[in-house]
Design an enzyme around this catalytic site. Sequence first.
Site, PDB file in Angstrom:
ATOM      1  N   SER A 169     -91.191 -27.234  26.241  1.00 45.79           N
ATOM      2  CA  SER A 169     -89.715 -26.959  26.422  1.00 45.79           C
ATOM      3  C   SER A 169     -89.590 -27.318  28.278  1.00 45.79           C
ATOM      4  O   SER A 169     -89.352 -28.322  28.878  1.00 45.79           O
ATOM      5  CB  SER A 169     -88.928 -26.250  25.671  1.00 45.79           C
ATOM      6  OG  SER A 169     -88.050 -26.499  25.386  1.00 45.79           O
ATOM      7  N   THR A 170     -88.688 -25.649  28.395  1.00 43.96           N
ATOM      8  CA  THR A 170     -87.863 -25.697  30.434  1.00 43.96           C
ATOM      9  C   THR A 170     -88.975 -26.282  31.266  1.00 43.96           C
ATOM     10  O   THR A 170     -89.623 -25.052  30.432  1.00 43.96           O
ATOM     11  CB  THR A 170     -87.439 -24.858  29.750  1.00 43.96           C
ATOM     12  OG1 THR A 170     -86.357 -24.310  28.755  1.00 43.96           O
ATOM     13  CG2 THR A 170     -86.358 -24.117  30.893  1.00 43.96           C
ATOM     14  N   HIS A 195     -88.046 -30.744  23.547  1.00 42.45           N
ATOM     15  CA  HIS A 195     -87.402 -30.296  23.092  1.00 42.45           C
ATOM     16  C   HIS A 195     -86.814 -31.415  23.772  1.00 42.45           C
ATOM     17  O   HIS A 195     -86.439 -31.437  25.691  1.00 42.45           O
ATOM     18  CB  HIS A 195     -86.934 -29.237  22.624  1.00 42.45           C
ATOM     19  CG  HIS A 195     -87.850 -28.246  22.101  1.00 42.45           C
ATOM     20  ND1 HIS A 195     -87.783 -27.423  22.763  1.00 42.45           N
ATOM     21  CD2 HIS A 195     -88.698 -28.886  21.504  1.00 42.45           C
ATOM     22  CE1 HIS A 195     -88.720 -26.471  21.918  1.00 42.45           C
ATOM     23  NE2 HIS A 195     -89.295 -27.416  21.078  1.00 42.45           N
ATOM     24  N   MET A 288     -88.642 -22.364  26.637  1.00 43.99           N
ATOM     25  CA  MET A 288     -87.749 -20.795  26.347  1.00 43.99           C
ATOM     26  C   MET A 288     -87.878 -20.474  24.806  1.00 43.99           C
ATOM     27  O   MET A 288     -88.564 -21.915  24.035  1.00 43.99           O
ATOM     28  CB  MET A 288     -87.277 -21.176  26.310  1.00 43.99           C
ATOM     29  CG  MET A 288     -85.642 -20.544  25.846  1.00 43.99           C
ATOM     30  SD  MET A 288     -83.910 -20.852  26.483  1.00 43.99           S
ATOM     31  CE  MET A 288     -84.098 -22.330  25.997  1.00 43.99           C
ATOM     32  N   ASP A 291     -92.042 -21.773  19.823  1.00 45.94           N
ATOM     33  CA  ASP A 291     -92.012 -22.979  19.346  1.00 45.94           C
ATOM     34  C   ASP A 291     -93.151 -23.205  19.345  1.00 45.94           C
ATOM     35  O   ASP A 291     -93.381 -23.650  20.798  1.00 45.94           O
ATOM     36  CB  ASP A 291     -91.117 -24.822  19.618  1.00 45.94           C
ATOM     37  CG  ASP A 291     -90.828 -25.513  18.313  1.00 45.94           C
ATOM     38  OD1 ASP A 291     -91.957 -25.360  17.383  1.00 45.94           O
ATOM     39  OD2 ASP A 291     -90.461 -26.715  19.356  1.00 45.94           O
TER      40      ASP A 291
END
Length: 356
Positions: A169-170, A195, A288, A291
Amino acid sequence: MASNPVRVLIVDDSALIRKMLTEMLSRDPDIEVIGTAQDPYVAREKIKSLNPDVITLDIEMPKMDGIEFLKKIMKLRPMPVLMVSSLTQQGADATLHALEIGAVDYVAKPTQDLQHGLAEKCEEITSKVKAAAAARVQSRPGGKPARIQRLSSAPGYRSTETVVAIGASTGGVEALTNVLTVLPPDSPAILVTQHMPASFTRSFARRLDGICAINVTEARDGVRVLPGHAYLAPGDQHLQLSRSGANYTCRIGGQERVSGHCPSVDVLFRSVADCAGNNAIGVILTGMGKDGAKGLLAMRQAGARTLGQNEASSVVYGMPRVAQEIGAVEEQLSLSQIPRRILDICVSEKGKAIRV
């Protein structure tokens, strides 16, 4: 004692967006908007005088666009930057460039009904600002990527039966780029969930395909999963591993949010646990939230090997931390160690590593 609020400088040429972002972020007691700027030249002076923790930065601005300003920030005064960009194809390409240069994350502006659409992103924006404040940001002189040093396969290497599932993600754009670009063309089949909105995943797959020895595509439903290929989950749809006879295939579908996301890393990892079992490797990278943690645990319980990015090399140590805490991670490694470890695990049959 409570920690100090995150101090934010908003840089955008639109007075409406500056106003909306200021009101939105100011509702959170953990965030303080310390100033706004309508262009990079004003922003430069305010950075010097106000010393913000995080900057939100528009891409399309007069006098100097956000990309050029970001390059100067990352060269002269590296700090967490959250890009604000459009959902158009052009916006996606520019945003991915910004993430490669060193931006921590981005917020995609809606293309219609801007005021209502941006208001719906309030929770996303505030959470990303907070995550950015805790991110590890490094100087990028000139914004130039490092030269790729591609790995070679070890003697006895077999990739045919192994499936690698990666979630991020991030900070994932940079992390995935660092992992995939060094892998050799005979790497095992790789499925990736990052994401991202739909227009962004198409651009990201295309950019990766241009610099990787493996073939990188946005995953399509029913496509056979092959060694030497990486399949990126399309934005706003889940990617799962499926089996058709003796072959693995991609299954695309479903738009419900799972673990807060679509596409979801948990959805991918659970499908790999069910289909591939101990013929799989799971990798959870910077991001972050949580997930992927439970899905990675399901993979480990099914006999898969599981790797997690360590804190020191993560932009945001969220997803890997939760996975580590619940026992989903078998080995925690720096980002630079992960590609070699993936290949080493493929040395013996069924993806089981020869231990030393």
